[in-house]
Write an enzyme that holds these catalytic residues in place. Structure first.
Site, short mmCIF file in Angstrom:
data_model
loop_
_atom_site.label_atom_id
_atom_site.label_comp_id
_atom_site.label_asym_id
_atom_site.label_seq_id
_atom_site.Cartn_x
_atom_site.Cartn_y
_atom_site.Cartn_z
CB THR A 203 -1.76 -7.40 -12.48
OG1 THR A 203 -2.36 -8.66 -12.18
CG2 THR A 203 -2.23 -6.96 -13.85
NE ARG A 231 -7.52 -16.98 -11.40
CZ ARG A 231 -6.94 -15.79 -11.33
NH1 ARG A 231 -5.87 -15.52 -12.06
NH2 ARG A 231 -7.41 -14.84 -10.56
N1 GLY Z 1 -5.45 -9.70 -11.34
C1 GLY Z 1 -4.71 -10.80 -11.78
C2 GLY Z 1 -5.38 -12.07 -11.63
O1 GLY Z 1 -6.26 -12.21 -10.78
O2 GLY Z 1 -5.06 -12.98 -12.34
#
Ligand code: GLY
Length: 339
Positions: A203, A231
């Site tokens: 990220t 998701r």
């Molecule tokens: N931290 C990024 C995710 O779990 O999508």
């Protein structure tokens, strides 16, 4: 249950290492003077070990981190806002195929890309987010448009893309986000079903303090390799991966999102600072202890209202950097000093 194995803590440009738990005991003393402005970034945490990539790849990451730092610093040096600075810093990483955000985002199990992003202004705690977008080129710009051009905080999926398009943001085909490296990662995960952290998450994020004393935070990601369609991770959730409140703290997180959501990492950190009077590193360490106790891993960047900052992570490494009027630093591996 997975436990914390390593944490790197930094303050005032210095870094200290603690093993077995997240703790600030071995960190250097806080900087005595507040910076005029400061920007701190991350490009994802995970199984990033020395020797795991070529020197050329290492150099490419350092260059990309410096490009991001400079983009945000240019805003802050000129007296611009922390909000504009974090947007500028993460935009360069969304456009760089090295990072799991924008172009270079990981694939879902269905072979598509669904991107998440959020942004928060510490001045008034206004915030915007998008989840599961597939066509807007820069999700962080869509998140900012939600914040500034709608009465809402979050849009998801087709509605989020439609909103971004209506705001005049650049739209792309979903295949724009494809890269060979991420397709190979998807194939590896699907074939081996060996879901290592290095393959699965990453990220990017930025936090900033501007000359006016304002804080801001932004986080953007492609999510996790081979994630199920639909998701949503922590990156678009205000209070999980992103939080900013003037005079308190700014946070951007990276890691296994489900755990960061369950702990409410970013808000937990800021509440500990605000209500318990903890420094940002101590608060971040406590929140990551909670993540680890549940079995999760990742990291955060944190910045206080006075400009004290920290990189706190329980993964092997985290792409990271800082910049202020006195200089800048970048690092990748756990033991590295971000100077
Ligand atoms: N931290 C990024 C995710 O779990 O999508």
């Amino acid at each position: 249950m997975k436990r914390l194995t390593h944490a790197a803590l930094a303050l005032g440009g210095l870094i200290a290492t603690a093993c077995a738990s997240v703790s600030s005991e071995s960190a250097p003393a806080p900087a005595s003077t507040a910076p005029e402005w400061r920007l701190v970034i991350h490009g994802g945490a995970g199984v990033i070990l020395p020797g795991s990539m070529t020197p050329e790849m290492e150099a490419a990451y350092i260059t990309a981190l410096n490009v991001s730092l400079e983009a945000g610093a240019a805003v802050l040096r000129a007296g611009g806002s922390a909000l504009d600075a974090v947007e500028a810093a993460v935009l360069t990483m969304e456009d760089d195929a090295l990072f799991n955000a924008g172009h270079g985002a990981v694939f879902t199990a269905s072979g598509t890309h669904e991107l998440d992003a959020s942004i928060m202004d510490g001045r008034d705690r206004n915030a915007g987010a998008v989840a599961g977008v597939m066509r807007v080129k820069n999700p962080v710009l869509a998140a900012r448009a939600v914040m500034e051009k709608s009465e809402h905080v979050m849009f998801a999926a087709e509605g989020a893309d439609a909103f971004a398009q209506a705001q005049g943001l650049e739209m792309v085909e979903n295949a724009y986000f494809d890269t060979d490296r991420r397709r190979e990662a998807l194939e590896r995960v699907l074939q081996e079903r060996a879901r290592t952290a290095a393959d699965r998450h990453g990220t990017v994020g930025a936090i900033a303090l501007d000359r006016g004393g304002n804080l801001a935070a932004a986080t953007t990601t492609g999510g996790m390799t081979a994630k199920a369609a639909g998701r949503v991770g922590d990156a678009p959730l205000i209070g999980a991966a992103t939080y900013a409140e003037n005079g308190v703290c700014a946070v951007s997180a990276t890691g296994h999102g489900e755990y960061f959501i369950r702990v409410g990492v970013a808000k937990t950190i800021c509440d500990r600072v605000k209500l318990a009077g903890e420094d940002v590193k101590t608060a971040a360490g406590a929140a990551l202890d909670e993540v680890a106790a549940l079995g999760g891993d990742g990291g955060v960047i944190v910045l206080s209202g006075e400009g004290d900052y920290g990189f706190v992570f329980n993964a092997a490494g985290m792409y990271r950097g800082w910049i202020d009027a006195s200089g800048s630093g970048t690092a990748i591996y756990g033991e590295d000093d971000a100077e």
